[in-house]
Design a protein around this motif. Structure first.
Motif, PDB file in Angstrom:
ATOM      1  N   UNK A 120      14.982  54.615  19.100  1.00 46.18           N
ATOM      2  CA  UNK A 120      14.340  53.488  18.411  1.00 46.18           C
ATOM      3  C   UNK A 120      13.941  52.353  19.346  1.00 46.18           C
ATOM      4  N   UNK A 121      14.860  51.929  20.175  1.00 51.81           N
ATOM      5  CA  UNK A 121      14.560  50.780  21.034  1.00 51.81           C
ATOM      6  C   UNK A 121      13.445  51.099  22.025  1.00 51.81           C
ATOM      7  N   UNK A 122      13.532  52.159  22.821  1.00 52.22           N
ATOM      8  CA  UNK A 122      12.429  52.468  23.734  1.00 52.22           C
ATOM      9  C   UNK A 122      11.153  52.888  23.006  1.00 52.22           C
ATOM     10  N   UNK A 123      11.285  53.565  21.846  1.00 48.52           N
ATOM     11  CA  UNK A 123      10.087  53.937  21.085  1.00 48.52           C
ATOM     12  C   UNK A 123       9.368  52.705  20.577  1.00 48.52           C
ATOM     13  N   UNK A 124      10.136  51.760  20.061  1.00 47.81           N
ATOM     14  CA  UNK A 124       9.548  50.509  19.598  1.00 47.81           C
ATOM     15  C   UNK A 124       8.848  49.793  20.747  1.00 47.81           C
ATOM     16  N   UNK A 167      23.068  49.489  21.897  1.00 47.84           N
ATOM     17  CA  UNK A 167      22.020  48.650  22.490  1.00 47.84           C
ATOM     18  C   UNK A 167      21.091  48.097  21.426  1.00 47.84           C
ATOM     19  N   UNK A 168      20.738  48.930  20.454  1.00 49.75           N
ATOM     20  CA  UNK A 168      19.862  48.477  19.381  1.00 49.75           C
ATOM     21  C   UNK A 168      20.516  47.337  18.608  1.00 49.75           C
ATOM     22  N   UNK A 169      21.800  47.491  18.294  1.00 46.68           N
ATOM     23  CA  UNK A 169      22.528  46.449  17.575  1.00 46.68           C
ATOM     24  C   UNK A 169      22.595  45.175  18.407  1.00 46.68           C
ATOM     25  N   UNK A 170      22.885  45.316  19.700  1.00 44.80           N
ATOM     26  CA  UNK A 170      22.985  44.155  20.590  1.00 44.80           C
ATOM     27  C   UNK A 170      21.653  43.414  20.672  1.00 44.80           C
ATOM     28  N   UNK A 171      20.552  44.175  20.808  1.00 45.89           N
ATOM     29  CA  UNK A 171      19.230  43.551  20.930  1.00 45.89           C
ATOM     30  C   UNK A 171      18.850  42.813  19.654  1.00 45.89           C
ATOM     31  N   UNK A 172      19.145  43.416  18.482  1.00 47.17           N
ATOM     32  CA  UNK A 172      18.827  42.769  17.205  1.00 47.17           C
ATOM     33  C   UNK A 172      19.585  41.454  17.065  1.00 47.17           C
ATOM     34  N   UNK A 173      20.789  41.381  17.636  1.00 46.13           N
ATOM     35  CA  UNK A 173      21.575  40.140  17.586  1.00 46.13           C
ATOM     36  C   UNK A 173      21.113  39.151  18.654  1.00 46.13           C
ATOM     37  N   UNK A 217      14.655  45.718  13.551  1.00 43.28           N
ATOM     38  CA  UNK A 217      14.095  45.297  14.835  1.00 43.28           C
ATOM     39  C   UNK A 217      12.693  44.732  14.655  1.00 43.28           C
ATOM     40  N   UNK A 218      11.894  45.345  13.789  1.00 46.62           N
ATOM     41  CA  UNK A 218      10.548  44.831  13.508  1.00 46.62           C
ATOM     42  C   UNK A 218      10.610  43.402  12.967  1.00 46.62           C
ATOM     43  N   UNK A 264      12.969  41.117  13.370  1.00 45.43           N
ATOM     44  CA  UNK A 264      13.416  40.168  14.396  1.00 45.43           C
ATOM     45  C   UNK A 264      12.257  39.783  15.311  1.00 45.43           C
ATOM     46  N   UNK A 265      11.507  40.775  15.755  1.00 44.03           N
ATOM     47  CA  UNK A 265      10.393  40.497  16.666  1.00 44.03           C
ATOM     48  C   UNK A 265       9.275  39.753  15.934  1.00 44.03           C
ATOM     49  N   UNK A 266       8.971  40.158  14.707  1.00 40.33           N
ATOM     50  CA  UNK A 266       7.884  39.520  13.956  1.00 40.33           C
ATOM     51  C   UNK A 266       8.161  38.042  13.711  1.00 40.33           C
ATOM     52  N   UNK A 267       9.407  37.684  13.459  1.00 38.06           N
ATOM     53  CA  UNK A 267       9.751  36.289  13.167  1.00 38.06           C
ATOM     54  C   UNK A 267       9.846  35.420  14.425  1.00 38.06           C
ATOM     55  N   UNK A 268       9.910  36.038  15.596  1.00 37.53           N
ATOM     56  CA  UNK A 268      10.128  35.245  16.808  1.00 37.53           C
ATOM     57  C   UNK A 268       8.951  35.256  17.783  1.00 37.53           C
ATOM     58  N   UNK A 269       7.998  36.174  17.648  1.00 43.36           N
ATOM     59  CA  UNK A 269       6.871  36.210  18.579  1.00 43.36           C
ATOM     60  C   UNK A 269       6.053  34.929  18.438  1.00 43.36           C
ATOM     61  N   UNK A 270       5.616  34.375  19.569  1.00 42.47           N
ATOM     62  CA  UNK A 270       4.896  33.107  19.549  1.00 42.47           C
ATOM     63  C   UNK A 270       3.386  33.301  19.579  1.00 42.47           C
ATOM     64  N   UNK A 271       2.919  34.248  20.375  1.00 36.15           N
ATOM     65  CA  UNK A 271       1.483  34.452  20.534  1.00 36.15           C
ATOM     66  C   UNK A 271       1.221  35.958  20.651  1.00 36.15           C
TER      67      UNK A 271
END
Length: 570
Positions: free
Chosen positions: A71-75, A219-225, A310-311, A313-320
């Motif tokens: 999941x993490x590398x695929x994402x 790793x996936x859990x750690x990254x999401x946190x 994971x989607x 988390x990234x969607x809510x934090x991406x700036x540009x």
């Protein structure tokens, strides 16, 4: 003869000796399974002798498929498609829509796996279930399409892995710009490492993937946190975007919003394509007709839920979004991390992604080698007699591993054609997987009727509705996966979607090969089991060319259905 029939009746009264499988073997060919374990009996009933050690459990089988899912590398590898085509809206609710239908595909596949737990997987199922006379052709198309998925899996993952490694080098040394030549050499080196690991004994591979998948999950859990905890907002840029912006579509294509959402599905389709791995490992799995389908459904369900987290988390934090997609780093995941958090933390998360990507590439190599072995066992390839040999030391298909490795390295030459050409192996994997996954499901839902004999894991009355939804989804997505993101005057060679060429070209030659030559000699799955046929006075060995006989198939399946022991959803 009476003694033989009494023996058959005695065995038939014991469910252990009556494997609930849908087999290619003609009606009347009843193998003697006395003294065999349940797994061995099921495989013999399918027409194959036991050649691997059954050292995969439900957990280790799930670990391989979760490693292939990665999941993490695929994402990280497909962030360009999800975010670039439909923005954050495509990432959050676009993922949910496609995940629902992909779960339908996974459950339909799990049913087939429970009924036919063999390494040939979808190819074997297509041959058995196709209407009389069409079994070899269905197996031919399904097999080659599925093999294209497998053989492009490890190169695409390893290419993305190399891009992340070199992007990390660019972050620490801004003056460094990776060249295509360096990317190619690094990717080839990783491919060779994966080939060596995939040639190890089965238990070693199982343990390696168990550790790798455990690391993937942690790793996936750690990254999401870590991401929401470490995102550094500012006075002009909030730490988290408002929901009204996150859940809206930012169309990055020349198509209407609806098409842009469908185009973004390539991210989840490619990310979630690893759930078929347990099917191909079923000949090495204990209690295969239950454990393997469970592993398929677990992989798709857990992977889909964790991937959506994971989607979000990234969607809510991406700036540009635009700067992430167009970054000079050449890797959107690395560009995103640098954009939203301090460099050292970004490098730490990128390092975790790289380690997980290595495990994922190795899982892809293992799954691909089992598929290649299964097809070579039925003489699908040139040099099949060499490819299908099992190493006498490791009891693994080492020749198949290195055959795939060589093909993968040749595919990596697309790197020198630019980002668009090498990017085609991602979309090829997506469309080839969907076609291979759906052909046997579609045949079972619309053409088999009640002739299919379910295994111990099945959906009962929901089987056909779920299968129909899976087929509808694929029929909609097949042309979409070939669309370029731009059109009209904006479309040139650099912006072209080359999927139709990279996938359609080889498949054109495969179909031409069928009509010119293969239809005369390819008869589908080849029964290689040596067994005494109950009711006969001789031994039948190496029976070849048995695939969906016109005169036997319908009677065989209908009688098997009548004799099936009652099944429950496991």
């Amino acid at each position: 003869m009476p003694n033989i029939m009494a023996s058959f009746q005695k065995q038939s009264s014991n469910p252990m000796h009556r494997p609930s499988v849908t087999s290619i073997m003609p009606d009347g060919d009843v193998p003697n399974v006395a003294g065999l374990s349940a797994d061995e009996a099921a495989l013999v009933a399918l027409g194959y002798k036991q050649e691997f050690k059954r050292e995969f459990s439900l957990w280790t089988t799930f670990c391989v498929s979760f490693a292939v899912l990665g999941l993490l590398p695929s994402f990280a590898s497909t962030l360009y498609y999800g975010m670039g085509y439909a923005g954050t809206g495509g990432m959050v609710w676009g993922w949910l829509i496609s995940w629902f239908f992909i779960q339908c595909v996974a459950m339909g596949m799990a049913e087939l796996c429970s009924s036919m737990p063999t390494s040939g997987g979808l190819y074997y199922a297509a041959a058995v279930l196709a209407p009389p006379g069409y079994g070899p052709f269905a197996a031919w198309v399904t097999g080659w399409s599925n093999w294209m998925v497998q053989v492009t899996g490890a190169p695409s993952v390893d290419y993305a892995l190399s891009a992340m490694i070199l992007a990390a080098a660019s972050i620490t040394n801004p003056s460094y710009i990776p060249t295509n030549y360096q990317t190619f050499l690094l990717t080839v080196f990783i491919m060779l490492l994966h080939g060596c690991i995939s040639s190890m004994p089965t238990l070693w591979i199982a343990n390696f993937n168990s550790y790798g998948s455990t690391l993937n999950m942690i790793s996936l859990f750690v990254v999401i946190i870590m991401i929401p905890a470490c995102v550094a907002g500012s006075d002009t840029s909030p730490k988290f975007l408002p929901s009204s912006q996150v859940w809206s579509i930012q169309n990055g294509t020349d198509w209407p919003d609806g098409i842009a959402i469908l185009l973004s599905f390539i991210a989840i389709i490619w990310t979630m394509s690893g759930y078929d791995a347990p099917f191909h490992l079923s000949e090495e799995c204990s209690n295969a007709n239950v454990a393997a389908p469970r592993a398929i459904v677990m992989t798709s369900a857990i992977g889909g839920l964790a991937g959506w987290a994971l989607q979000l988390v990234v969607a809510y934090t991406v700036q540009d979004v635009d700067s992430v997609i167009e970054s000079d780093l050449g890797q959107p995941w690395a560009a995103y991390l640098i954009q939203v958090m301090p460099q050292n933390i970004a490098l730490a998360i990128l390092s975790l992604t790289i380690v997980c990507g290595f495990s994922m590439g190795q899982g892809c190599m293992v799954a691909a080698s089992r598929v290649t072995f299964a097809y070579a066992r039925d003489d699908c390839f040139p040099m099949s007699s060499w490819i299908k040999k099992i190493n006498k030391t490791t009891y693994t298909p080492v020749n198949a591993v290195w055959f795939n490795t060589v093909i993968g390295i040749l595919l990596l030459l697309l790197i020198f054609g630019g980002e668009v050409s090498i990017g085609a192996i991602f979309s090829v994997g997506a469309i080839a997987a969907m076609i291979a996954f759906t052909i046997p499901i579609m045949i079972r839902v619309f053409f088999v009727g009640d002739r299919f004999r379910p295994g111990p894991w099945h959906l009962g009355k929901f089987s056909k509705p779920v299968g129909a939804l899976a087929c509808i989804f694929i029929l909609v997505m097949m042309p979409i996966l070939c669309f370029p993101s731009v059109r009209g005057a904006d479309l040139d060679a650099a912006g072209m979607n080359w999927t139709i060429v990279v996938y359609g070209g080889p498949m054109f030659f495969v179909l031409a090969w069928w009509f010119i030559s293969a239809r005369h000699w390819f008869k589908g799955p080849v029964i290689n089991v040596e067994h005494h046929m109950l009711g006969r006075d001789h031994v039948v060995e190496g029976v070849e060319g048995i695939s969906n006989p016109d005169s036997d198939l319908e009677h065989k399946n209908s009688s098997a259905e009548k004799n099936a022991v009652p099944q429950t959803v496991a």
